[in-house]
Design a protein around this motif. Structure first.
Motif, short mmCIF file in Angstrom:
data_model
loop_
_atom_site.label_atom_id
_atom_site.label_comp_id
_atom_site.label_asym_id
_atom_site.label_seq_id
_atom_site.Cartn_x
_atom_site.Cartn_y
_atom_site.Cartn_z
N THR A 112 26.64 -21.33 -27.44
CA THR A 112 27.77 -20.53 -26.97
C THR A 112 29.01 -21.05 -27.68
O THR A 112 29.03 -22.18 -28.17
CB THR A 112 27.95 -20.64 -25.44
N PHE A 113 30.04 -20.23 -27.72
CA PHE A 113 31.34 -20.69 -28.25
C PHE A 113 32.27 -21.14 -27.14
O PHE A 113 33.41 -21.52 -27.41
CB PHE A 113 32.00 -19.56 -29.06
N ASN A 114 31.80 -21.11 -25.89
CA ASN A 114 32.62 -21.48 -24.74
C ASN A 114 32.60 -22.99 -24.56
O ASN A 114 31.57 -23.59 -24.26
CB ASN A 114 32.07 -20.78 -23.49
N ASP A 115 33.76 -23.63 -24.72
CA ASP A 115 33.81 -25.10 -24.71
C ASP A 115 33.41 -25.70 -23.37
O ASP A 115 32.75 -26.75 -23.31
CB ASP A 115 35.22 -25.58 -25.08
N SER A 116 33.82 -25.09 -22.26
CA SER A 116 33.49 -25.66 -20.96
C SER A 116 31.99 -25.62 -20.71
O SER A 116 31.41 -26.55 -20.14
CB SER A 116 34.24 -24.93 -19.84
N GLY A 168 33.43 -24.84 -29.73
CA GLY A 168 33.33 -23.51 -30.31
C GLY A 168 34.04 -23.41 -31.64
O GLY A 168 33.57 -22.78 -32.58
N GLU A 169 35.20 -24.08 -31.74
CA GLU A 169 35.97 -24.04 -32.98
C GLU A 169 35.23 -24.73 -34.12
O GLU A 169 35.21 -24.23 -35.26
CB GLU A 169 37.34 -24.71 -32.78
N GLU A 200 23.74 -17.56 -47.99
CA GLU A 200 23.68 -16.12 -47.71
C GLU A 200 22.86 -15.79 -46.47
O GLU A 200 23.05 -14.75 -45.86
CB GLU A 200 23.12 -15.38 -48.92
N ASN A 201 21.91 -16.68 -46.13
CA ASN A 201 21.00 -16.38 -45.02
C ASN A 201 21.26 -17.37 -43.89
O ASN A 201 20.79 -18.51 -43.93
CB ASN A 201 19.54 -16.45 -45.50
N ILE A 202 22.03 -16.93 -42.91
CA ILE A 202 22.42 -17.77 -41.78
C ILE A 202 21.91 -17.15 -40.49
O ILE A 202 22.09 -15.95 -40.24
CB ILE A 202 23.96 -17.93 -41.70
N SER A 203 21.26 -17.97 -39.67
CA SER A 203 20.82 -17.56 -38.35
C SER A 203 21.55 -18.41 -37.31
O SER A 203 21.72 -19.61 -37.50
CB SER A 203 19.30 -17.76 -38.20
N LEU A 204 21.96 -17.79 -36.22
CA LEU A 204 22.65 -18.51 -35.14
C LEU A 204 21.82 -18.42 -33.87
O LEU A 204 21.36 -17.34 -33.49
CB LEU A 204 24.04 -17.92 -34.90
N ASP A 205 21.64 -19.56 -33.20
CA ASP A 205 20.91 -19.61 -31.94
C ASP A 205 21.88 -19.64 -30.77
O ASP A 205 22.85 -20.41 -30.78
CB ASP A 205 20.05 -20.88 -31.87
N PHE A 206 21.58 -18.82 -29.75
CA PHE A 206 22.36 -18.77 -28.52
C PHE A 206 21.43 -18.83 -27.32
O PHE A 206 20.24 -18.55 -27.42
CB PHE A 206 23.20 -17.49 -28.46
N ILE A 207 22.01 -19.19 -26.17
CA ILE A 207 21.27 -19.21 -24.91
C ILE A 207 22.03 -18.37 -23.90
O ILE A 207 23.25 -18.44 -23.82
CB ILE A 207 21.10 -20.65 -24.37
N MET A 208 21.30 -17.57 -23.13
CA MET A 208 21.92 -16.83 -22.03
C MET A 208 21.38 -17.36 -20.70
O MET A 208 20.33 -17.99 -20.65
CB MET A 208 21.67 -15.33 -22.17
#
Length: 385
Positions: free
Chosen positions: A130-134, A145-146, A161-169
């Protein structure tokens, strides 16, 4: 363990690098936080394992390599360079290689990235969450996040050129506005691949301890499913399409390595706790560091689990793994490979799911709809094999 010797086979190669600066509160992977003093020793035994067992895989051409962890970009890049040289000297590597390294944002230093690129690594999988710091603090993550945002831009500036980003919900304290903010930043970064995983409270984690005490403020199941469908819709609108339950990409940028898992194709695996599959046998290396290195010292494969799958096991696994994909499972392939007609004992079940818009039946395929994924476990439980 004997591997199938077939020159027509292509396979993936997974290498586990367990080192981390610290243990994230949700993580139950085989990791070695606070163990920097063992980096040299670990790589010595990893290299010995590869030398010992690489001959078992000489019948395969490797068209994907995945360096996972742990945090592979935490260790000195000299170790990755040495590993790369050994891999290329021991395995038949395809010229059309997808070569991935998992990274944490805070260790994406310019010199490391350049070293990776010089090795031929062409795909960077960055654990943002996540980009949420808290919320990041609640996860035990070390970046902000920054930092994640700026270092992803740095990757692009360096020619990646090939970037994947992992997130959690479903994270503690995550609300809809936080999710939508993450999606807005994803749009701004304009990368090729996104993974969005549900938070799972694993047994041997700090989160499990806090969960049992009632200290985790988690979104409700209904809220989480709403978030999931918002992710699907948002990413689709910016040209990043769902191709698997938790994975989304621009056309042509699907993870070739992970597709091997979902298509139940062979992949070799080396390192602490690593799991591999040769098409009929699954194996998992020791998770205890002492057991892992002692096996290699004795010139033995460092495996603690070897599972010779029955035909029924492979059939059920094929259905489950293929149906994680948007394209679903091919009934023709099931008939040809396993002499199995999925319709024979499951016509009523499939038709009822199709009627309720939970399953799509098209050509020779059966696949879940977006909302079908929500109840996939129930479908597999009711399926007769």
């Amino acid at each position: 363990m004997t591997k199938t010797n077939n020159l027509a086979n292509k396979a993936g190669l997974y290498i586990h690098i367990p080192f981390c600066a610290s243990k994230c509160y949700y993580c139950d992977f085989s990791t070695m936080p606070y163990q920097d003093k063992r980096i040299d020793e670990y790589f010595y035994y990893l290299f010995e394992e590869i030398k010992l067992l690489s001959m078992d895989w000489q019948g395969f051409e490797f068209d994907t390599i995945f360096l996972g962890g742990g945090t592979p970009n935490y260790v000195p890049s000299e170790k990755i360079i040495q590993l790369d040289k050994l891999i290329k000297s021991r395995f038949n590597i395809s010229e059309e290689i997808e070569y991935t390294i998992e990274c944490n944002p805070e260790y994406l230093e310019e010199n490391k990235v350049k070293d990776y690129l010089n090795c031929g690594i062409n795909r960077f999988s960055v654990g943002v969450q996540t980009f949420n710091d808290s919320i990041l603090k609640k996860l035990g993550r070390l970046h902000t996040g920054e930092i994640a945002y700026e270092n992803i831009l740095k990757l692009k500036a360096l020619g990646v050129e090939n970037i994947s980003l992992d997130f959690i919900m479903g994270l503690p304290g995550q609300r809809e506005d936080s999710l939508l903010n993450d999606l807005s930043i994803i749009k701004d970064l304009d990368v090729n691949h996104i993974s969005y995983y549900d938070l799972i409270i694993e047994e041997n984690t700090r989160f499990n301890f806090e969960f049992k005490k009632g200290n985790l403020n988690l979104p409700s199941e209904d809220a989480n499913r709403k978030y999931y469908h918002e992710v699907i819709s948002f990413l689709k609108n910016i040209g990043i399409y769902q191709y698997e339950i938790s994975n989304f990409s621009k056309p042509g940028f699907e993870s070739k390595h992970n597709l091997k898992y979902w298509h139940t194709l062979p992949y070799a695996a080396f390192g602490l706790g690593a799991s591999g599959y040769d098409g009929s046998i699954r194996y998992t290396n020791h998770h205890r560091y002492k057991d892992y290195i002692n096996s290699i010292k004795q010139k033995d494969a460092p495996t603690e689990i070897i599972d010779n799958l029955s035909n029924e096991d492979r059939l059920f696994e094929k259905i489950i793994m293929n149906m994680r994909l948007i394209e679903g499972v091919s009934t023709k392939e099931l008939a040809e490979k396993f002499d199995y007609d999925i319709w024979k004992d499951n016509t009523e079940l499939i038709k009822s799911y199709e009627k309720n818009n939970l399953i799509r039946v098209f050509d020779d395929r059966i696949a879940f709809t977006d909302y079908g994924f929500d109840i996939s476990n129930k479908f597999f439980k009711d399926l007769l094999i």
